[in-house]
Design an enzyme around this catalytic site. Sequence first.
Site, PDB file in Angstrom:
ATOM      1  N   CYS A  59     -11.418   6.140  -3.158  1.00  0.00           N
ATOM      2  CA  CYS A  59     -11.639   5.054  -2.115  1.00  0.00           C
ATOM      3  C   CYS A  59     -12.944   5.311  -1.685  1.00  0.00           C
ATOM      4  CB  CYS A  59     -10.496   5.662  -1.077  1.00  0.00           C
ATOM      5  SG  CYS A  59      -8.887   6.186  -1.404  1.00  0.00           S
ATOM      6  N   HIS A  85      -1.161   5.636   2.190  1.00  0.00           N
ATOM      7  CA  HIS A  85       0.010   4.925   1.166  1.00  0.00           C
ATOM      8  C   HIS A  85       1.292   4.833   2.040  1.00  0.00           C
ATOM      9  CE1 HIS A  85      -2.442   6.316  -2.541  1.00  0.00           C
ATOM     10  NE2 HIS A  85      -3.001   5.179  -2.097  1.00  0.00           N
ATOM     11  N   GLU A 109       4.018  -2.458  23.550  1.00  0.00           N
ATOM     12  CA  GLU A 109       2.989  -1.812  24.202  1.00  0.00           C
ATOM     13  C   GLU A 109       2.069  -0.943  23.636  1.00  0.00           C
ATOM     14  OE1 GLU A 109       2.803  -1.461  27.469  1.00  0.00           O
ATOM     15  OE2 GLU A 109       1.608   0.340  27.989  1.00  0.00           O
ATOM     16  N   HIS A 124      -7.435   6.373   4.859  1.00  0.00           N
ATOM     17  CA  HIS A 124      -6.468   5.399   4.072  1.00  0.00           C
ATOM     18  C   HIS A 124      -5.232   6.115   3.792  1.00  0.00           C
ATOM     19  CE1 HIS A 124      -5.284   3.122   0.834  1.00  0.00           C
ATOM     20  NE2 HIS A 124      -5.602   4.139  -0.302  1.00  0.00           N
ATOM     21  N   HIS A 129       0.352  -1.184  -1.669  1.00  0.00           N
ATOM     22  CA  HIS A 129      -0.788  -0.380  -1.719  1.00  0.00           C
ATOM     23  C   HIS A 129      -0.768   0.440  -0.580  1.00  0.00           C
ATOM     24  CE1 HIS A 129      -4.961   1.049  -3.302  1.00  0.00           C
ATOM     25  NE2 HIS A 129      -4.546   1.928  -2.539  1.00  0.00           N
TER      26      HIS A 129
END
Lengths: 214, 214, 214, 214
Positions: B81, B101, B122, B99, B178
Site C-alpha cells: 500500500c 479490508h 449523527e 487502509h 477491496h
Amino acid sequence: MSSDSQSLVRSSDPLHSANLIPVLCRQFYQLGWVTGTGDLVYIAPSGVQKERIESEDLFVMDKKTMNLIHSPVSNHKPSACTPLFFNAFTLRNAGACIHSHSQNAVLATMLFDKEFEISNQEMIKGIKKDGSYLPMMYSDRLVVPIIDNTLFEQDLTSFMADAMNSYPETSAVLVKNHGVYVWGKTWQDAKTMAECYDYLFELAIKIKAHGLKV
Amino acid sequence: MSSDSQSLVRSSDPLHSANLIPVLCRQFYQLGWVTGTGDLVYIAPSGVQKERIESEDLFVMDKKTMNLIHSPVSNHKPSACTPLFFNAFTLRNAGACIHSHSQNAVLATMLFDKEFEISNQEMIKGIKKDGSYLPMMYSDRLVVPIIDNTLFEQDLTSFMADAMNSYPETSAVLVKNHGVYVWGKTWQDAKTMAECYDYLFELAIKIKAHGLKV
Amino acid sequence: MSSDSQSLVRSSDPLHSANLIPVLCRQFYQLGWVTGTGDLVYIAPSGVQKERIESEDLFVMDKKTMNLIHSPVSNHKPSACTPLFFNAFTLRNAGACIHSHSQNAVLATMLFDKEFEISNQEMIKGIKKDGSYLPMMYSDRLVVPIIDNTLFEQDLTSFMADAMNSYPETSAVLVKNHGVYVWGKTWQDAKTMAECYDYLFELAIKIKAHGLKV
Amino acid sequence: MSSDSQSLVRSSDPLHSANLIPVLCRQFYQLGWVTGTGDLVYIAPSGVQKERIESEDLFVMDKKTMNLIHSPVSNHKPSACTPLFFNAFTLRNAGACIHSHSQNAVLATMLFDKEFEISNQEMIKGIKKDGSYLPMMYSDRLVVPIIDNTLFEQDLTSFMADAMNSYPETSAVLVKNHGVYVWGKTWQDAKTMAECYDYLFELAIKIKAHGLKV
C-alpha cells in the site's frame, strides 16, 4: 514412553510449538480452531476446554511413524481430527493444519453445493495455490471442494484425501454441515490462509443475503 | 543504511510512532488496518501477522525523498500500500493514512455503484472536509468515491489520485471489492474518521437490508 | 480555577468517579458510551479517543451552579452532550446519565416512528419506571419516546425535556438517526438499564428482520 | 451464620468454585451466563454487575437442605434462578447449571413453537443425552423443549420440572422470550454443552434467515 518426553513440551521459546499452540487455541477459541505443527506433530487433546489448554495437555506424535511419543498425564485422547491432519502432512507435506467449526464455513457448505466459489475479491490474494505455492490473483476463481460429512470424524479421512487429489491446488477442504480444514507450509501460512478463507466464506454469505452475485 | 537507524524505532514514549503503530495494529487487527504517520513515514511490513508486529518490524521512509532510511532485519517488504499512502501525504499533506479490508467497506462498494452516499446521520459529524477541515453537518450528504480494483495494489495509485482530485473534500477513497483508504492531519484524526466511516458503511448496509432508504 | 482542583481528579479509590469513568469509557468504547455521575458531575471531554481517556482529561462541574470547577490542562471542551446530561440531573434527579451512538439504538429509531415499543420479553424486567423506581413486569409494554435530531446537539435539550415531561416513567430518550440517552439514580442503575435497552433494541431489530411481531 | 463461613469463599485454588464462578461470569458476561456448581451450591447474587462479581459476593447453599450457609455482607439476594437451578440438582443430579439470556436462545424460542429441533450438524455431537450420558450422533435429531415464560422467575420451577420429566434425555430447557437453562455433571460439561446449544441456536436462526431447512 519415557519420562524424558516431558522435555518435549517444555521450552522457554514462546514460538516453540508447545507454547505456540496453547496461545493460538486461546486466540482462536471463538472459531474453534485447533492446530498441529512442526517436525514433530503437536496435537491438541479432545475434551479439554480450548481456552484452557496448557503446554502439558498436548500430545506429540512422530510425523513418519505416527507413533505417540508424548502423552499428557491426564486421560484425554488426541483430537479425533488427527488422521485428517495427517492427510495434510502426508499428501501435501504441510507444516501445519487448522480445523474450524466456524459458522461461516458451515453456512458456506449449505449455501453452495459441491464447491465453494468466489472471484474478484482482494482477499483472494491471501491464498497460495498448493504445489506451486504462488499467491492467487484478484481475478482468479477460488474453488474449495465440499465433501459430505460422516458419522465419525475419522471416516472423513479417505473422502478428504480424494478431494485433495481431485483439487491439487487447493489448500482447504470444506465438510458439509461441519467445518473446514486448512493447511500450509508453516503455522503462519496456515493461520493467514485460514483467516482469509473465513473472511471469504463470511463475505460470500453476506453477498448472497443481499441478493448479489458472488 | 547505518546501524544508527535502529534508534529510529526505539523510544520510551508510548506515543512515538514506533510504539504507536504496533499498538494500533493490534487494536484494529480485526479490521485489518495498517497505518503510516509522522514526519518520517512509518510503514508496517507485509507478510507479518498484524497482531504480532513489533517496533523493530517497521520500515521508516523519508517523506520527501521516499527513500527507506530504516528497514527491519527480517527480509520482509514494506506494505504494498505504500504508494497509495503517499497519495495522501503528497496530494493532501496528510499526517496519517489507514487502509482497511473491512467487510463493511467491501460490502458498501458492492451495494453502491460509483459513489457511497449517506445523509442525516449523527455520525457524519465525525468527518472533516479535507481542505477547509471543517466538520460535516448532520444534514450534509457524505459522498465517498468508489474506484475499480486493479490486479496489483500499486496500480491503484493513479486511479486513487484521480478520485482525490475529483473529490477535493473527501478524506477517504473506497476500492471496489477491496476496502478503503482514510487519511487525516494526525493519527487521531485518521483513526477517528476511519471509525466513523466504518460505522456509516455498516449502518448503510443494515439500513438497505431492512429495505429502508439511506 | 485554583490549582487545588487537581485533587478532584486524583483518588486511590477505584470506584471514585475520576477513576470509574475512564474504565467505563474503555469498557463501553465499542458502543460509544459516555457518562457523567456523582454529586459533582464528571464529564468526558469531546475530541479525545474514548478508549484513551485518563482521569486528568475529565471536566468537573458543580451540579447546582453548572460552573466548571475543574478543567483538564489540554484545550479540549466538555462533551457537547453536557446540557442533555443536565436534563437528567435537574428534571429527574438522576445520579448518572449515559449517551450512546449504538447502531442498535439508531436502527430502532428508523424501524419505529415516534415511539419504540416492546412487550413480553424477560429483559424488560431490567428497566425501572422513573418516579416510583419499580421494576417493570415481563408483560408490561416498554415505551421509549423518539425525538427528532437537530443540527447541533445542544438544541436537542428542550426537545428531550419535552419528551421527559410527556413520558414521566421513561428512563431513556431515543434521538432519530443519532442514538439514545439513559439515566438512573446511580451509575450502576444507569449502566444496567443502558445494557437492557440496547439488548431490547437489538432484539426488536432482529425480530422485525425475521418478519415476526415485536 | 457463623463468621467461619467466610472460609467457604476463600481459596488459593483457581478451580475452587468461589474463584471459578467470578472468572466464568466475567468470561461469559456478554451472554449473561450465571452458574451454580459443586457439592455445596455457589450462587451468584442478583443485582450485581456480572463482570464485577467477586468471590465474597457469592452465596453458598447446602445442596440437600437448601439452607444458606454463607451470605455476602452486602444486602443482595441470591439469584432469582435459584429454585430453577435446584431442578437440575434434584431431578437430574447435576453438578452445575447455567442460565443465559442469550439472544440466540430467545430468538430460537420465537422461530420455533413448542420444541427447538435441529439435525445433521457436527456440533450436535457436543451434547450428551441425560441419563445414559452418551454423546449424540451427527444424524440424531436434537430436541429442546420450549416452555412458556411466567411473570415471576420462581413460578417457572414446576413448568421446567414438567418439561424435564417429559424429555428425560434433554440437558436443556428453553423459556419463551426469556432464555435457556443448561446443566451437566460437571461445570466443564455444563459450559461445553451451553456453548454447543448456543452455537446451534445461532446456526438455526441463520439457516432460517437464508430460507434453508434446519
